[in-house]
Write an enzyme that holds these catalytic residues in place. Structure first.
Site, PDB file in Angstrom:
ATOM      1  N   ASP A  83       0.829  -1.180   0.119  1.00 27.37           N
ATOM      2  CA  ASP A  83       0.032  -0.331  -0.367  1.00 27.37           C
ATOM      3  C   ASP A  83       0.938   1.356  -0.203  1.00 27.37           C
ATOM      4  O   ASP A  83       1.879   1.328   0.722  1.00 27.37           O
ATOM      5  CB  ASP A  83      -0.541  -0.279   1.562  1.00 27.37           C
ATOM      6  CG  ASP A  83      -2.383   0.894   1.169  1.00 27.37           C
ATOM      7  OD1 ASP A  83      -3.446   0.386   1.004  1.00 27.37           O
ATOM      8  OD2 ASP A  83      -2.352   2.259   0.991  1.00 27.37           O
ATOM      9  N   ASP A 132      -9.770   1.511  -4.231  1.00 28.12           N
ATOM     10  CA  ASP A 132     -10.998   2.113  -4.682  1.00 28.12           C
ATOM     11  C   ASP A 132     -11.408   2.299  -6.160  1.00 28.12           C
ATOM     12  O   ASP A 132     -10.568   1.742  -6.736  1.00 28.12           O
ATOM     13  CB  ASP A 132      -9.622   3.621  -4.480  1.00 28.12           C
ATOM     14  CG  ASP A 132      -9.181   3.873  -3.361  1.00 28.12           C
ATOM     15  OD1 ASP A 132      -9.989   3.633  -2.396  1.00 28.12           O
ATOM     16  OD2 ASP A 132      -7.869   4.082  -2.947  1.00 28.12           O
ATOM     17  N   LYS A 136     -14.814   9.301 -11.021  1.00 25.50           N
ATOM     18  CA  LYS A 136     -14.169  10.229 -11.991  1.00 25.50           C
ATOM     19  C   LYS A 136     -14.077   9.638 -13.062  1.00 25.50           C
ATOM     20  O   LYS A 136     -13.147   8.160 -13.426  1.00 25.50           O
ATOM     21  CB  LYS A 136     -13.354  11.124 -11.136  1.00 25.50           C
ATOM     22  CG  LYS A 136     -13.782  11.848 -10.053  1.00 25.50           C
ATOM     23  CD  LYS A 136     -13.128  13.165 -10.062  1.00 25.50           C
ATOM     24  CE  LYS A 136     -13.643  13.776  -8.907  1.00 25.50           C
ATOM     25  NZ  LYS A 136     -12.588  14.448  -7.777  1.00 25.50           N
ATOM     26  N   THR A 209     -12.374  -6.891   6.277  1.00 23.12           N
ATOM     27  CA  THR A 209     -10.747  -5.816   6.738  1.00 23.12           C
ATOM     28  C   THR A 209     -11.718  -4.447   6.666  1.00 23.12           C
ATOM     29  O   THR A 209     -12.445  -4.468   7.370  1.00 23.12           O
ATOM     30  CB  THR A 209     -10.587  -4.928   5.103  1.00 23.12           C
ATOM     31  OG1 THR A 209     -11.287  -4.624   4.356  1.00 23.12           O
ATOM     32  CG2 THR A 209     -10.420  -6.491   4.277  1.00 23.12           C
TER      33      THR A 209
HETATM   34  C1  LIG Z   1     -10.267   1.650   0.384  1.00 23.80           C
HETATM   35  S1  LIG Z   1      -8.794   1.281   0.980  1.00 23.80           S
HETATM   36  C2  LIG Z   1      -8.938  -0.231   1.879  1.00 23.80           C
HETATM   37  C3  LIG Z   1      -8.054  -0.638   1.958  1.00 23.80           C
HETATM   38  C4  LIG Z   1      -7.852  -2.307   2.528  1.00 23.80           C
HETATM   39  N1  LIG Z   1      -7.780  -3.058   1.581  1.00 23.80           N
HETATM   40  C5  LIG Z   1      -9.104  -2.083   3.490  1.00 23.80           C
HETATM   41  O1  LIG Z   1      -9.966  -3.222   3.125  1.00 23.80           O
HETATM   42  O2  LIG Z   1      -9.506  -1.983   4.120  1.00 23.80           O
HETATM   43  C6  LIG Z   1      -8.430   0.847  -1.082  1.00 23.80           C
HETATM   44  C7  LIG Z   1      -7.177   1.282  -0.773  1.00 23.80           C
HETATM   45  O3  LIG Z   1      -5.872   1.223  -1.321  1.00 23.80           O
HETATM   46  C8  LIG Z   1      -4.330   1.710  -1.670  1.00 23.80           C
HETATM   47  N2  LIG Z   1      -4.016   2.228  -3.029  1.00 23.80           N
HETATM   48  C9  LIG Z   1      -5.004   3.132  -3.867  1.00 23.80           C
HETATM   49  N3  LIG Z   1      -4.353   3.128  -5.168  1.00 23.80           N
HETATM   50  C10 LIG Z   1      -3.371   2.529  -4.847  1.00 23.80           C
HETATM   51  C11 LIG Z   1      -1.565   2.173  -5.652  1.00 23.80           C
HETATM   52  N4  LIG Z   1      -1.563   2.906  -7.272  1.00 23.80           N
HETATM   53  N5  LIG Z   1      -0.712   2.501  -4.819  1.00 23.80           N
HETATM   54  C12 LIG Z   1      -0.433   2.035  -3.616  1.00 23.80           C
HETATM   55  N6  LIG Z   1      -2.100   2.116  -2.300  1.00 23.80           N
HETATM   56  C13 LIG Z   1      -2.548   2.246  -3.054  1.00 23.80           C
HETATM   57  C14 LIG Z   1      -5.126   2.955  -0.676  1.00 23.80           C
HETATM   58  O4  LIG Z   1      -4.210   3.864   0.033  1.00 23.80           O
HETATM   59  C15 LIG Z   1      -5.793   2.466   0.150  1.00 23.80           C
HETATM   60  O5  LIG Z   1      -5.394   1.972   1.908  1.00 23.80           O
END
Ligand SMILES: C[S@@+](CC[C@H](N)C(=O)[O-])C[C@H]1O[C@@H](n2cnc3c(N)ncnc32)[C@H](O)[C@@H]1O
Length: 229
Positions: A83, A132, A136, A209
Site C-alpha cells: 500500500d 478504490d 471520476k 477488512t
Molecule cells: C479503500 S482502501 C482499502 C484498504 C484495505 N484493503 C481495506 O479493505 O481496509 C484502498 C487502499 O488502496 C490504496 N491504494 C490505492 N491505489 C494505490 C496505488 N496505486 N498504490 C498503492 N496503494 C494504493 C490506498 O492507499 C488505500 O489504503
C-alpha cells in the site's frame, strides 16, 4: 489522524523488521529497517522469509487484514501487503510483530511500481482487497484491475497464478468483468453476493477488512472475482 501521530508512525515504520519502502522509483532499491538499501526482486524467499514457501501479495492492503488473517491460517505460505499509505501499513506491521507472524511483510510503495521489486514468477497469488473504484471520468486507468495494472502483475505473477478481487463496488466489479472479457482472461469464480452464497464460493472470503467492516460505501453486497491472467 493527527499530523503528529502520523509523523511518529512514519518515523517508526522502518524500525519494523518486516517493512520495506521505496522512495525513488527510478531504481529498484528498497529501504529496509536500519535504513539499509536492498534490492529484493527474486530474493524475498531467501533474504526475507528464509524459506521456499509460495508468496501471496495483498494489493491495496491498508492495514493488511487479509495478509494477517491468511498468514495465521496458512503458516506454510508467505504474504506481502502493499500500500502507499505508511500509517496504515504501520498498523499491520505492528500486529504481525506482536503476533510473531514471520510469514508476513509489508511494502510501502505505489502498486504500479511493483514490477521493480518482484522478479519474474516470484509471486504465486494476488489478492486485491477493496481497491478504490476511481469513479471520476477519465480515472479508470487507476483502477487496480485496469489493463495497465494487469500488464504489470504479469511481470511477476506465475503462469496461472490466481488473482482474487474482493470489492463492495459495482463499478469495480463490472469494470473487472469487462476487462476479463475483453482480454479473454479466465474466470474461475464469480459472485455478486459473497455472504448470500451458502456455502461461500471461497473459504477465505469470511475475512473482513477495516474498510469492509466500516461499510463506508453502504454497499448492498460484497462481490468477488477470481481469475487468471
Ligand atoms: C479503500 S482502501 C482499502 C484498504 C484495505 N484493503 C481495506 O479493505 O481496509 C484502498 C487502499 O488502496 C490504496 N491504494 C490505492 N491505489 C494505490 C496505488 N496505486 N498504490 C498503492 N496503494 C494504493 C490506498 O492507499 C488505500 O489504503
Amino acid at each position: 489522524m493527527a499530523r503528529r501521530n502520523k509523523l511518529l508512525k512514519f518515523s517508526e515504520l522502518l524500525t519494523f523488521p518486516n517493512v520495506y519502502e521505496n522512495y525513488e522509483v527510478t531504481n529498484a532499491l528498497l529501504v529496509a529497517s536500519q535504513d539499509d538499501q536492498v534490492e529484493m526482486a527474486n530474493k524475498w524467499k531467501k533474504e526475507h522469509f528464509k524459506n521456499d514457501n509460495p508468496i501471496t501479495l495483498e494489493l491495496a492492503c491498508g492495514r493488511g487484514e487479509y495478509s494477517l488473517a491468511l498468514a495465521e491460517r496458512y503458516p506454510e505460505r508467505n504474504f506481502i501487503g502493499v500500500d502507499a499509505k505508511g500509517a496504515r501499513i504501520w498498523k499491520g506491521a505492528q500486529i504481525a510483530t506482536a503476533k510473531g507472524l514471520d510469514n508476513v511483510a509489508f511494502l510501502r510503495t505505489r502498486i504500479e511500481f511493483c514490477h521493480l521489486f518482484f522478479g519474474k514468477n516470484e509471486i504465486d497469488e494476488i489478492w486485491i482487497t477493496f481497491p478504490d473504484p476511481f469513479l471520476k471520468k477519465g480515472k479508470y486507468n487507476r483502477r487496480l484491475t485496469s489493463p495497465n495494472y494487469l500488464e504489470c502483475y504479469r511481470k511477476f505473477l506465475k503462469k496461472d497464478g490466481l488473482v482474487h478481487l474482493k470489492t463492495d463496488s459495482d463499478v469495480m466489479y463490472n469494470h473487472t468483468n469487462t476487462v476479463i472479457e475483453k482480454f479473454k482472461l479466465k474466470t474461475n469464480l464469480d459472485t455478486y453476493d459473497v455472504y448470500g452464497d451458502n456455502p461461500m464460493v471461497h473459504p477465505d472470503l469470511d475475512v473482513k477488512t477495516y474498510y469492509e467492516n466500516a461499510n463506508i460505501s453502504n454497499a448492498d453486497s460484497i462481490k468477488y472475482l477470481q481469475f487468471t491472467l
